[in-house]
Design an enzyme around this catalytic site. Sequence first.
Site, PDB file in Angstrom:
ATOM      1  N   LYS A 190      14.043  -5.426 -16.559  1.00 41.42           N
ATOM      2  CA  LYS A 190      13.011  -5.210 -17.579  1.00 41.42           C
ATOM      3  C   LYS A 190      13.388  -5.902 -18.891  1.00 41.42           C
ATOM      4  CE  LYS A 190      11.660  -0.850 -15.424  1.00 41.42           C
ATOM      5  NZ  LYS A 190      12.003   0.571 -15.314  1.00 41.42           N
ATOM      6  N   VAL A 239       7.167  -3.410 -17.014  1.00 47.58           N
ATOM      7  CA  VAL A 239       8.003  -2.738 -18.014  1.00 47.58           C
ATOM      8  C   VAL A 239       7.225  -1.552 -18.574  1.00 47.58           C
ATOM      9  CG1 VAL A 239       9.305  -2.991 -20.158  1.00 47.58           C
ATOM     10  CG2 VAL A 239       9.032  -4.966 -18.647  1.00 47.58           C
ATOM     11  N   GLY A 255       5.725   5.935 -12.271  1.00 45.21           N
ATOM     12  CA  GLY A 255       4.733   6.806 -11.624  1.00 45.21           C
ATOM     13  C   GLY A 255       3.546   5.998 -11.118  1.00 45.21           C
ATOM     14  N   LYS A 278       8.940  -6.248 -10.480  1.00 47.44           N
ATOM     15  CA  LYS A 278       9.861  -6.757 -11.502  1.00 47.44           C
ATOM     16  C   LYS A 278      10.638  -7.987 -11.035  1.00 47.44           C
ATOM     17  CE  LYS A 278      10.816  -2.446 -11.435  1.00 47.44           C
ATOM     18  NZ  LYS A 278      11.366  -1.088 -11.412  1.00 47.44           N
ATOM     19  N   GLU A 319      14.605   4.436  -7.937  1.00 46.61           N
ATOM     20  CA  GLU A 319      14.313   3.375  -6.971  1.00 46.61           C
ATOM     21  C   GLU A 319      14.802   3.829  -5.594  1.00 46.61           C
ATOM     22  OE1 GLU A 319      12.853   0.206  -7.899  1.00 46.61           O
ATOM     23  OE2 GLU A 319      12.518   1.439  -9.648  1.00 46.61           O
ATOM     24  N   PHE A 352       0.846  -1.204   0.000  1.00 47.19           N
ATOM     25  CA  PHE A 352       0.000   0.000   0.000  1.00 47.19           C
ATOM     26  C   PHE A 352       0.879   1.251   0.000  1.00 47.19           C
ATOM     27  CE2 PHE A 352      -3.805   2.338   2.006  1.00 47.19           C
ATOM     28  CZ  PHE A 352      -4.455   2.419   0.782  1.00 47.19           C
ATOM     29  N   GLU A 366       1.808  -6.515 -16.921  1.00 48.29           N
ATOM     30  CA  GLU A 366       2.016  -5.437 -17.909  1.00 48.29           C
ATOM     31  C   GLU A 366       2.901  -4.312 -17.390  1.00 48.29           C
ATOM     32  OE1 GLU A 366       2.439  -3.689 -20.890  1.00 48.29           O
ATOM     33  OE2 GLU A 366       0.629  -4.792 -21.405  1.00 48.29           O
ATOM     34  N   GLY A 423      10.673  11.358  -7.702  1.00 56.65           N
ATOM     35  CA  GLY A 423      10.115  10.029  -7.447  1.00 56.65           C
ATOM     36  C   GLY A 423      10.342   9.029  -8.569  1.00 56.65           C
ATOM     37  N   ASP A 447      17.938  -2.119 -12.902  1.00 53.56           N
ATOM     38  CA  ASP A 447      16.505  -1.996 -13.183  1.00 53.56           C
ATOM     39  C   ASP A 447      16.242  -2.300 -14.674  1.00 53.56           C
ATOM     40  OD1 ASP A 447      13.712  -0.798 -12.506  1.00 53.56           O
ATOM     41  OD2 ASP A 447      14.381   0.392 -14.222  1.00 53.56           O
TER      42      ASP A 447
HETATM   43  N1  HSE Z   1      13.217   3.531 -11.198  1.00 50.12           N
HETATM   44  C1  HSE Z   1      12.455   3.136 -12.337  1.00 50.12           C
HETATM   45  C2  HSE Z   1      12.801   4.051 -13.507  1.00 50.12           C
HETATM   46  C3  HSE Z   1      10.986   3.178 -11.991  1.00 50.12           C
HETATM   47  O1  HSE Z   1      13.481   5.048 -13.275  1.00 50.12           O
HETATM   48  O2  HSE Z   1      12.427   3.753 -14.626  1.00 50.12           O
HETATM   49  C4  HSE Z   1      10.069   2.454 -12.942  1.00 50.12           C
HETATM   50  O3  HSE Z   1      10.340   1.082 -13.034  1.00 50.12           O
END
Ligand code: HSE
Length: 348
Positions: free
Chosen positions: A230, A158, A327, A131, A215, A14, A155, A212, A226
């Site tokens: 993906k 990625v 986001g 992920k 990560e 949450f 979905e 934001g 990251d």
């Molecule tokens: N930290 C990741 C990015 C967030 O910057 O793309 C989305 O997966």
Amino acid sequence: MASICAMRVALIGFGTVGQSLVNVLHEKEAYLKKEYGLNIELVAVSDIMKGSVMDDDGLDKVELLKLVAETGSIGAYPKGVKGLSSVETIRRSEADVVIEVAWTNLETGEPGITHIKEALRSEKHVVTSNKGPIALAYKELMNLADENNVKLLYECTVMSGTPVISMASNGLAGNRVKAFKGILNGTTNYILTKMSEGESYGSALKEAQRLGYAEAEPSADVEGWDAVGKTVILANTLMSAGLSPNMVERKGITEVTSEDVENAEDNGGVIKLIAQAWMEEERVKAKVSPELIEFDDPLANVTGAMNALTLTTEGLGDVTIIGKGAGGVETAHGILSDLLAIHRANLG
Ligand code: HSE
């Protein structure tokens, strides 16, 4: 009007994504009933930090959002069974779908893998934005879903809500993906864009954190992990690659200097952190690395935190999709599209 179907969902996690999703589900309640004949009832929320509440008669979405905004916890929710762990929630809830949006761990996949296995074993569909589990345990989890006759959809792992997986598996069905090349990490693309405008690496990273995009541990972004996660998800889904993260060659952007970025322009392009996969001697190879992308490549114009992916297909040549890749609201819409896919499949 056709009758309304009820879908009961349990939410594991949450944080930003979980709260955005509950808000989107609340705001779209009437629209989803009218356009899709679907009433999505939230029957459980469980979060290791914010608490846990389960009520098979349905939870009040607005009340939960208000509580967490005001107190940082859902502990004071006035009804339901409180304090269950995530695993107990998954086992005991009468949800049709478990939505797993707990934190990502790209080394172990936990606690996501455990959550997803529990849900599939108890014959609940799973929709996840996580992920780690999909990159590390794709085959095992998909097999478990098949054995239990339920769906596992992911979905938004990625490019968040930008529908790259459904575009490839539905829109491009029957059209083999031979290779792909894309910008799959918003944080690094934002940093490289800002560096090309004269900002320093350090201040651009700070700004990406403030906005934001990054990560919790930003080395996952800047060191390329990251994007590797993906890449593995895409390669395994679109090209049946059988890859794991340690099979992907990886270089992040920490060694890219302002000079490199400036020189790139003189060499006719821009530097981007590129995730790619291709066929080599019947096997799929993949890598994540900073590359010079020429100005006439559609990826060169993808700036800031935007993501993009070019799929090289057998029948259509190159197909490029560009859109937001991170986001809360964007990810919530990816989850919603998976929920609607389950709804459509149930309708037959
Ligand atoms: N930290 C990741 C990015 C967030 O910057 O793309 C989305 O997966």
